[in-house]
Write a protein that holds these residues in place. Structure first.
Motif, PDB file in Angstrom:
ATOM      1  N   LEU A 273       0.844  -1.191   0.000  1.00  0.00           N
ATOM      2  CA  LEU A 273       0.000   0.000   0.000  1.00  0.00           C
ATOM      3  C   LEU A 273       0.879   1.242   0.000  1.00  0.00           C
ATOM      4  CD1 LEU A 273      -2.843  -0.832   2.569  1.00  0.00           C
ATOM      5  CD2 LEU A 273      -2.791  -1.213   0.102  1.00  0.00           C
ATOM      6  N   ILE A 294      -4.406   0.221   8.439  1.00  0.00           N
ATOM      7  CA  ILE A 294      -3.299  -0.042   7.519  1.00  0.00           C
ATOM      8  C   ILE A 294      -2.204  -0.849   8.204  1.00  0.00           C
ATOM      9  CG2 ILE A 294      -3.764   1.984   6.095  1.00  0.00           C
ATOM     10  CD1 ILE A 294      -1.567   3.468   7.485  1.00  0.00           C
ATOM     11  N   ARG A 297      -2.441  -4.513   7.266  1.00  0.00           N
ATOM     12  CA  ARG A 297      -2.506  -4.805   5.840  1.00  0.00           C
ATOM     13  C   ARG A 297      -1.146  -5.087   5.211  1.00  0.00           C
ATOM     14  NH1 ARG A 297      -7.017  -5.742   6.623  1.00  0.00           N
ATOM     15  NH2 ARG A 297      -8.870  -4.576   6.020  1.00  0.00           N
ATOM     16  N   THR A 300       2.838  -0.998   4.434  1.00  0.00           N
ATOM     17  CA  THR A 300       2.216   0.242   3.972  1.00  0.00           C
ATOM     18  C   THR A 300       3.225   1.368   4.115  1.00  0.00           C
ATOM     19  OG1 THR A 300       0.033  -0.500   4.706  1.00  0.00           O
ATOM     20  CG2 THR A 300       0.299   1.842   4.266  1.00  0.00           C
TER      21      THR A 300
END
Length: 329
Positions: A273, A294, A297, A300
């Motif tokens: 990301l 985030i 995830r 990032t």
């Protein structure tokens, strides 16, 4: 990772280089010439990292007078699509607000790219359909000028109908996957009642036949998914027309996080990301919620002018100055 530095020192350039190095193209331009340093003839981006526990390297070389060259783990790839099929990268930049606030073409392009990532076996449908429509449009103009007969349109009309119907189905399938995680993420960020609405125009043979005279007069195909729109809504409001800039930003971020969750589930490896200036215009509570999401995830990379922009301590802090990027501390 949090990347900090004053405006204009190259934070966005760093994220752009990571996008080119993992996807083979820039999120802001399709012109290779704009990616090459002024006064140079060639640009090269080489990355090394780990993906799914496996060491991975990429190299993208592009120039003013040579074709783009993409390498993954030492093997030269035939196209950038092969790189994107192996590595997923999702990016937010301030101009991505056009996905909500812009015209239908921006949303069609965004959701067709999402469809390609979520349904790789149908990744070429959008481009194949676009090529078929272009061929039919050219045929319509030839018929209108008396340069060919109407029977010459039939193969392209059949192709437009076949591919258009398949593209509509693919979009519906992708939006069906995105709808629930998008609504959930948007709700967590304070955008309750968010939803996606798609009412397609299917280019069935009967529909194309009904408006053939109009298509001949205008020289364009007047029915099909190349004219569709996807509404991004909050309750009964279309956020394009009746959403604040803050709501539009939350909607785009929610779409990105929803897709990231789906890519992780379907590929088994989270996407990279890249969030450029994503935290500005958000209040403290929403910044914290976004930071927490985030953090779940995978990797990032977030840019900001100062470390205080991120409510949580980053795993790594990088300071950017003109011409360099260095780990802080």
């Amino acid at each position: 990772m949090l990347v900090v530095g004053p405006n204009g020192v190259g934070k966005t350039n760093l994220l752009e280089a990571l996008h080119v190095g993992t996807q083979g193209f820039s999120p802001r331009t399709r012109s290779d010439a704009r990616l090459v340093r002024r006064g140079a003839a060639v640009a090269r981006i080489a990355l090394a990292g780990e993906r799914g526990g496996v060491d991975t390297t990429t190299e993208v070389r592009l120039g003013l007078r040579e074709p783009r060259r993409t390498v993954l783990n030492g093997a030269v790839l035939r196209s950038g699509e092969l790189l994107r099929s192996e590595i997923a990268t999702l990016a937010f930049t301030p101009d991505r607000l056009v996905v909500v606030k812009g015209g239908p073409a921006a949303r069609r392009a965004y959701f067709d790219r999402a469809t390609a990532r979520l349904l790789p076996s149908r990744s070429t449908l959008s481009s194949d359909y676009g090529a078929a429509v272009a061929q039919r449009n050219a045929g319509l103009r030839r018929v209108a000028l008396g340069l060919s007969g109407r029977e010459a349109l039939e193969p392209w009309t059949e192709r437009v109908s076949e591919l258009g119907t398949a593209l509509v189905t693919a979009r519906q399938d992708a939006l069906g996957l995105l709808a629930a995680p998008f609504a959930e993420t948007a709700g967590e960020l304070g955008l309750a009642g968010a939803s996606l609405a798609y009412e397609p125009s299917v280019p069935a043979p009967e529909a194309l036949a009904t408006r053939l005279e109009q298509d001949l007069e205008r020289g364009t195909t007047g029915v099909g998914p190349h004219l569709d729109d996807v509404e991004i809504r909050c309750g009964d409001r279309d956020l394009r027309a009746f959403g604040s800039q803050g709501e539009q930003r939350l909607a785009v971020l929610s779409l990105l996080l929803a897709e990231a969750a789906l890519v992780t589930a379907r590929r088994g490896v989270p996407p990279l990301l890249l969030l450029d200036d994503a935290l500005s215009e958000l209040d403290g509570s929403r910044r914290r919620i976004l930071s927490e999401r985030i953090g779940e995830r995978g990797q990032t990379i977030v840019t900001a002018t100062g470390s205080e922009s991120l409510p949580l301590a980053p795993a790594q802090l990088v300071e950017v100055t003109p011409g360099s990027a260095r780990a802080a501390g």
